[in-house]
Write a protein that holds these residues in place. Structure first.
Motif, PDB file in Angstrom:
ATOM      1  N   ASP A  85      -2.444   2.330  -8.059  1.00 30.39           N
ATOM      2  CA  ASP A  85      -3.089   1.048  -8.360  1.00 30.39           C
ATOM      3  C   ASP A  85      -3.156   0.135  -7.148  1.00 30.39           C
ATOM      4  O   ASP A  85      -3.313  -1.084  -7.278  1.00 30.39           O
ATOM      5  CB  ASP A  85      -2.356   0.345  -9.506  1.00 30.39           C
ATOM      6  CG  ASP A  85      -0.891   0.079  -9.170  1.00 30.39           C
ATOM      7  OD1 ASP A  85      -0.429   0.508  -8.083  1.00 30.39           O
ATOM      8  OD2 ASP A  85      -0.209  -0.557  -9.992  1.00 30.39           O
ATOM      9  N   ARG A 100      -9.143  12.194  -2.996  1.00 29.93           N
ATOM     10  CA  ARG A 100     -10.450  11.797  -2.445  1.00 29.93           C
ATOM     11  C   ARG A 100     -10.673  10.285  -2.529  1.00 29.93           C
ATOM     12  O   ARG A 100     -11.628   9.778  -1.948  1.00 29.93           O
ATOM     13  CB  ARG A 100     -11.568  12.573  -3.142  1.00 29.93           C
ATOM     14  CG  ARG A 100     -11.620  14.035  -2.701  1.00 29.93           C
ATOM     15  CD  ARG A 100     -12.881  14.753  -3.178  1.00 29.93           C
ATOM     16  NE  ARG A 100     -12.950  16.069  -2.571  1.00 29.93           N
ATOM     17  CZ  ARG A 100     -12.497  17.187  -3.138  1.00 29.93           C
ATOM     18  NH1 ARG A 100     -11.961  17.125  -4.346  1.00 29.93           N
ATOM     19  NH2 ARG A 100     -12.597  18.340  -2.516  1.00 29.93           N
ATOM     20  N   ARG A 101      -9.802   9.586  -3.224  1.00 30.52           N
ATOM     21  CA  ARG A 101      -9.865   8.120  -3.230  1.00 30.52           C
ATOM     22  C   ARG A 101      -9.038   7.518  -2.100  1.00 30.52           C
ATOM     23  O   ARG A 101      -9.036   6.300  -1.926  1.00 30.52           O
ATOM     24  CB  ARG A 101      -9.374   7.573  -4.574  1.00 30.52           C
ATOM     25  CG  ARG A 101     -10.233   7.990  -5.766  1.00 30.52           C
ATOM     26  CD  ARG A 101      -9.950   7.092  -6.969  1.00 30.52           C
ATOM     27  NE  ARG A 101      -8.567   7.174  -7.408  1.00 30.52           N
ATOM     28  CZ  ARG A 101      -8.120   7.995  -8.352  1.00 30.52           C
ATOM     29  NH1 ARG A 101      -8.964   8.827  -8.968  1.00 30.52           N
ATOM     30  NH2 ARG A 101      -6.845   7.989  -8.712  1.00 30.52           N
ATOM     31  N   CYS A 102      -8.328   8.351  -1.355  1.00 32.65           N
ATOM     32  CA  CYS A 102      -7.459   7.880  -0.279  1.00 32.65           C
ATOM     33  C   CYS A 102      -8.195   7.917   1.056  1.00 32.65           C
ATOM     34  O   CYS A 102      -9.024   8.794   1.304  1.00 32.65           O
ATOM     35  CB  CYS A 102      -6.213   8.767  -0.156  1.00 32.65           C
ATOM     36  SG  CYS A 102      -5.146   8.813  -1.610  1.00 32.65           S
ATOM     37  N   TRP A 123       0.845  -1.190   0.000  1.00 36.41           N
ATOM     38  CA  TRP A 123       0.000   0.000   0.000  1.00 36.41           C
ATOM     39  C   TRP A 123       0.879   1.238   0.000  1.00 36.41           C
ATOM     40  O   TRP A 123       2.104   1.136   0.119  1.00 36.41           O
ATOM     41  CB  TRP A 123      -0.983  -0.006   1.177  1.00 36.41           C
ATOM     42  CG  TRP A 123      -0.337  -0.063   2.536  1.00 36.41           C
ATOM     43  CD1 TRP A 123       0.203  -1.164   3.147  1.00 36.41           C
ATOM     44  CD2 TRP A 123      -0.167   1.022   3.457  1.00 36.41           C
ATOM     45  NE1 TRP A 123       0.698  -0.841   4.386  1.00 36.41           N
ATOM     46  CE2 TRP A 123       0.476   0.488   4.615  1.00 36.41           C
ATOM     47  CE3 TRP A 123      -0.499   2.365   3.442  1.00 36.41           C
ATOM     48  CZ2 TRP A 123       0.790   1.273   5.714  1.00 36.41           C
ATOM     49  CZ3 TRP A 123      -0.192   3.159   4.542  1.00 36.41           C
ATOM     50  CH2 TRP A 123       0.442   2.602   5.659  1.00 36.41           C
ATOM     51  N   ARG A 168      -2.143  10.124  -9.701  1.00 35.51           N
ATOM     52  CA  ARG A 168      -3.298   9.832 -10.560  1.00 35.51           C
ATOM     53  C   ARG A 168      -3.376   8.353 -10.900  1.00 35.51           C
ATOM     54  O   ARG A 168      -4.459   7.813 -11.093  1.00 35.51           O
ATOM     55  CB  ARG A 168      -3.211  10.654 -11.854  1.00 35.51           C
ATOM     56  CG  ARG A 168      -3.518  12.134 -11.678  1.00 35.51           C
ATOM     57  CD  ARG A 168      -3.797  12.781 -13.022  1.00 35.51           C
ATOM     58  NE  ARG A 168      -2.608  12.761 -13.865  1.00 35.51           N
ATOM     59  CZ  ARG A 168      -1.885  13.849 -14.168  1.00 35.51           C
ATOM     60  NH1 ARG A 168      -2.239  15.023 -13.691  1.00 35.51           N
ATOM     61  NH2 ARG A 168      -0.835  13.746 -14.942  1.00 35.51           N
ATOM     62  N   THR A 216      -9.032  14.961  -7.051  1.00 32.00           N
ATOM     63  CA  THR A 216      -9.816  13.765  -7.357  1.00 32.00           C
ATOM     64  C   THR A 216      -9.108  12.512  -6.847  1.00 32.00           C
ATOM     65  O   THR A 216      -9.738  11.621  -6.253  1.00 32.00           O
ATOM     66  CB  THR A 216     -10.047  13.658  -8.871  1.00 32.00           C
ATOM     67  OG1 THR A 216     -10.778  14.807  -9.301  1.00 32.00           O
ATOM     68  CG2 THR A 216     -10.825  12.411  -9.219  1.00 32.00           C
ATOM     69  N   ALA A 217      -7.799  12.440  -7.058  1.00 28.71           N
ATOM     70  CA  ALA A 217      -7.047  11.266  -6.612  1.00 28.71           C
ATOM     71  C   ALA A 217      -6.992  11.191  -5.089  1.00 28.71           C
ATOM     72  O   ALA A 217      -7.118  10.111  -4.505  1.00 28.71           O
ATOM     73  CB  ALA A 217      -5.638  11.312  -7.193  1.00 28.71           C
ATOM     74  N   LEU A 233     -12.937  13.815   2.051  1.00 31.05           N
ATOM     75  CA  LEU A 233     -11.907  12.793   2.071  1.00 31.05           C
ATOM     76  C   LEU A 233     -12.283  11.743   3.108  1.00 31.05           C
ATOM     77  O   LEU A 233     -12.931  12.042   4.110  1.00 31.05           O
ATOM     78  CB  LEU A 233     -10.539  13.388   2.416  1.00 31.05           C
ATOM     79  CG  LEU A 233      -9.721  14.004   1.279  1.00 31.05           C
ATOM     80  CD1 LEU A 233     -10.372  15.250   0.737  1.00 31.05           C
ATOM     81  CD2 LEU A 233      -8.308  14.338   1.766  1.00 31.05           C
ATOM     82  N   PRO A 250      -4.079   0.306  -2.509  1.00 26.02           N
ATOM     83  CA  PRO A 250      -4.666   1.149  -1.457  1.00 26.02           C
ATOM     84  C   PRO A 250      -3.696   2.248  -1.021  1.00 26.02           C
ATOM     85  O   PRO A 250      -2.479   2.040  -0.966  1.00 26.02           O
ATOM     86  CB  PRO A 250      -4.946   0.157  -0.331  1.00 26.02           C
ATOM     87  CG  PRO A 250      -5.040  -1.166  -1.007  1.00 26.02           C
ATOM     88  CD  PRO A 250      -4.090  -1.119  -2.156  1.00 26.02           C
TER      89      PRO A 250
END
Length: 252
Positions: free
Chosen positions: A178, A207-209, A9, A175, A204-205, A227, A180
């Protein structure tokens, strides 16, 4: 020779340029790689006005240092020497350690390493003057509350945070994550700069964390930016942030 195993990760760091290594080592102990995103560089001040402001701060009854960078920058401007009856205070353990390295033996830091924890220290009760050694922006609660208590606050901004554009390679890695990822969050200003001034793809990236926040206040700020999920480390030190991030990964 066996091929190194890729990290399971990623821990995302928003530390200043050149300030990622301790977090990188802490992440590695939990099987993580580090993605270093530096929103700014730290630049010590060397002008006469900054020296004068620091001299006034160093004469105060209590001295407050808000970061290790503040200690290092102040020591470049003036030797740091304890005076009889003064209280030397640090927001966190890292700043306290920096003061001890600079020659100040009697340093106090709160167990809760944030502005609220510092303001609760008994050394600041009924104090008449406080020297605040810091940088522009951030920690606005400290001078406001001390002034409201009747203390005269002598502020010395001894370094600057110089914004940096995002590095193309780091932004591409962000960006293209791939696996966590967890954001190690210890600075509101750093988060706001990245989310509000960097390209929208960075926000945007992020907010995926998931987020390992150094304090409850930072956790609320992260949630306000959508977030999450968010966990509170309760401590801005790399070991605490990395352990909290690892727990988030394990719970996912």
């Amino acid at each position: 020779m066996p091929t190194p195993r890729p990290p399971a990760w990623i821990l995302v760091s928003l530390r200043p340029r050149g300030g990622h290594e301790a977090l990188r080592r802490a992440a590695a102990r939990h099987g993580a790689g580090l993605l270093a995103l530096s929103p700014w560089a730290l630049r010590p001040r060397e002008d006469a006005a900054s020296r004068q402001a620091l001299d006034a701060a160093l004469d105060a009854q209590a001295l407050v240092f808000t970061s290790p960078a503040a200690v290092r920058a102040a020591a470049r401007l003036r030797p740091l020497r304890e005076r009889r009856g003064q209280h030397w205070l640090a927001v966190g353990a890292g700043s306290a350690a920096a003061l001890r390295r600079a020659g100040i033996a009697a340093v106090r830091a709160p167990a809760r390493m944030d502005s609220e924890g510092l303001l609760a220290l008994p050394e600041l009760d009924g104090i008449s003057s406080v020297g605040l050694v810091t940088a522009p922006g951030g920690r606005g609660m400290i001078p406001a509350i001390l002034a409201a208590r009747g203390a005269q606050v002598h502020r010395a901004d001894v370094y600057d945070r110089v914004p940096l554009p995002p590095g193309a390679a780091a932004l591409e890695r962000l960006r293209g994550l791939d696996r966590p990822a967890v954001l190690a969050l210890s600075s509101e200003q750093a988060l706001r700069l990245v989310l509000e001034q960097w390209p929208a793809a960075a926000a945007t990236a992020l907010r995926r964390c998931a987020v390992a926040a150094a304090s409850e206040r930072l956790a609320r700020i992260a949630a306000g930016y959508a977030l999450g999920p968010v966990a509170v480390a309760g401590d801005p030190r790399p070991a605490a942030l990395a352990a909290t991030a690892h727990a988030l990964i394990a719970a996912a």
